[in-house]
Design an enzyme around this catalytic site. Structure first.
Site, mmCIF file in Angstrom:
data_model
loop_
_atom_site.group_PDB
_atom_site.id
_atom_site.type_symbol
_atom_site.label_atom_id
_atom_site.label_comp_id
_atom_site.label_asym_id
_atom_site.label_seq_id
_atom_site.Cartn_x
_atom_site.Cartn_y
_atom_site.Cartn_z
ATOM 1 N NE ARG A 43 65.527 120.708 13.765
ATOM 2 C CZ ARG A 43 65.254 119.875 14.767
ATOM 3 N NH1 ARG A 43 64.948 118.611 14.501
ATOM 4 N NH2 ARG A 43 65.276 120.306 16.022
ATOM 5 C CG HIS B 238 59.299 118.367 13.732
ATOM 6 N ND1 HIS B 238 60.040 119.422 13.297
ATOM 7 C CD2 HIS B 238 60.117 117.675 14.579
ATOM 8 C CE1 HIS B 238 61.250 119.387 13.834
ATOM 9 N NE2 HIS B 238 61.312 118.327 14.613
ATOM 10 C CD GLU C 203 59.276 121.003 10.385
ATOM 11 O OE1 GLU C 203 59.011 121.257 11.580
ATOM 12 O OE2 GLU C 203 60.104 120.149 10.040
ATOM 13 C CB THR D 74 63.397 111.481 12.566
ATOM 14 O OG1 THR D 74 64.641 110.831 12.856
ATOM 15 C CG2 THR D 74 62.402 110.457 12.049
ATOM 16 C CB SER E 253 78.937 111.628 10.701
ATOM 17 O OG SER E 253 79.872 111.351 11.718
ATOM 18 N N GLY F 222 75.561 109.659 16.703
ATOM 19 C CA GLY F 222 75.564 110.227 18.043
ATOM 20 C C GLY F 222 74.599 109.473 18.931
ATOM 21 N NE ARG F 223 70.523 112.224 23.034
ATOM 22 C CZ ARG F 223 69.302 112.278 22.499
ATOM 23 N NH1 ARG F 223 68.500 111.234 22.570
ATOM 24 N NH2 ARG F 223 68.891 113.373 21.885
#
Length: 332
Positions: A245, A293, A274, A243, A184, A163-164
């Site tokens: 989840r 994070h 977290e 980076t 994906s 994606g982006r």
């Protein structure tokens, strides 16, 4: 709302920047703001947040399950970043008449901040393959070099998700002379080619990549997407970067692969729990580069988040709430 105005809580402001990165004056003149610069566990949150009318959250830093919401009798508004918050029980909020206001990523203020995560992901990737965190620690301790890194040029980067953020990662990889492959569930060969990557099947991606970087959102389909089977397919000199989840990767399987040297190392910005518990085994593994994070944590990004939060709180104070994710709560 009371003579002194409602109480507004800004949660999990670890860096203490919330009140500096946006103009809160329109809220401060009409309410009492309290900033919490540390994470609150559920029991403490139930006690400390009990008087508050408004809670301002930052991504998934604070979980708001039904059990907690039921212990916050004064709560009327929750602000969130994005259109949903996975660890917020939206049904419980709605049942209790608690409005949930989201941010507006289409707003012009967000246009210049979308590179925060891919820039960080690339930095974490380099730090991981060059053992930067370990060598930094050694330098602080008065020692000198003890590890060897790898060159990225000529290597293969495998992107889970294109994606982006994934597309930006592909652009960076080309500059470094890397081949880029991607997979994906819904990725087509045409879309991959348009982003400068070659679409492969999932097993091929893990088998061919020297570095695997994850860029899909957490959902029922992606939870546990990277498990023991996928890690076993990876080359022993390959690295895993996450980076996105934490729960996208089976943490137990990943720790096992790192402990046994089945993969060379990992760069992790996200975790199942977290903040990461102080005694967590990931903190003790020498072949892991850890960060708390930080992917979206830039002044520009946080400024945009908090500016939208201010707008939402002011609109609620005016009696005309905006960007409400659960409008049916207003009828409770």
């Amino acid at each position: 709302m009371g003579d002194r105005g409602p109480q507004v809580a800004i949660l999990d402001d670890y860096a203490g920047v919330a009140l500096r990165l946006a103009d809160w004056s329109s809220v401060q003149t009409r309410s009492r703001i309290s900033v919490f610069d540390r994470h609150l566990g559920e029991e403490e949150a139930a006690e400390v947040l009990r008087p508050f009318d408004v809670i301002c959250t930052l991504r998934e830093r604070m979980a708001l399950p039904r059990a907690l919401l039921e212990r916050l009798p004064n709560l009327k508004l929750i602000t969130i970043v994005g259109r949903s918050l996975p660890n917020l029980d939206m049904a419980a909020a709605t049942e209790r008449g608690i409005l949930v206001a989201h941010t507006d990523f289409a707003h012009p203020r967000f246009r210049s901040v979308h590179d925060a995560t891919p820039e960080f992901a690339w930095g974490l990737l380099i730090a991981t393959v060059r053992n930067l965190a370990e060598e930094h620690r050694r330098m602080r301790d008065g020692a000198w070099q003890a590890t060897t890194g790898v060159t990225l040029s000529g290597k293969t980067l495998g992107l889970i998700g294109l994606g982006r953020v994934g597309t930006r990662m592909a652009e960076y990889a080309k500059v470094f002379g890397m081949e880029v492959i991607a997979w994906s569930q819904n990725l087509t060969a045409e879309a991959a080619a348009a982003a400068g990557a070659r679409r492969v099947e999932k097993a091929a991606l893990f088998g061919e990549s020297d570095v695997v970087s994850i860029h899909v959102v957490l959902s029922d389909r992606t939870r546990g997407l990277v498990g023991e089977e996928e890690l076993t397919l990876m080359k022993p000199h390959a690295y895993l970067i996450n980076t996105s989840r934490g729960p996208i990767v089976d943490e137990t399987a990943m720790i096992g692969a790192l402990q046994t040297g089945r993969i060379a190392g990992a760069g992790l910005d996200v975790f199942d729990v977290e903040p990461l518990p102080p005694d967590h085994p990931l903190r003790r593994l020498p072949n892991v580069t850890l960060s708390p994070h930080l992917g979206y944590v830039t002044r520009e990004m946080l400024g945009a988040f908090y500016s939208d939060t201010v707008e939402a709180v002011v609109a609620w104070l005016d009696g005309a709430p905006i960007r409400i994710a659960n409008p049916e709560a207003a009828q409770r």
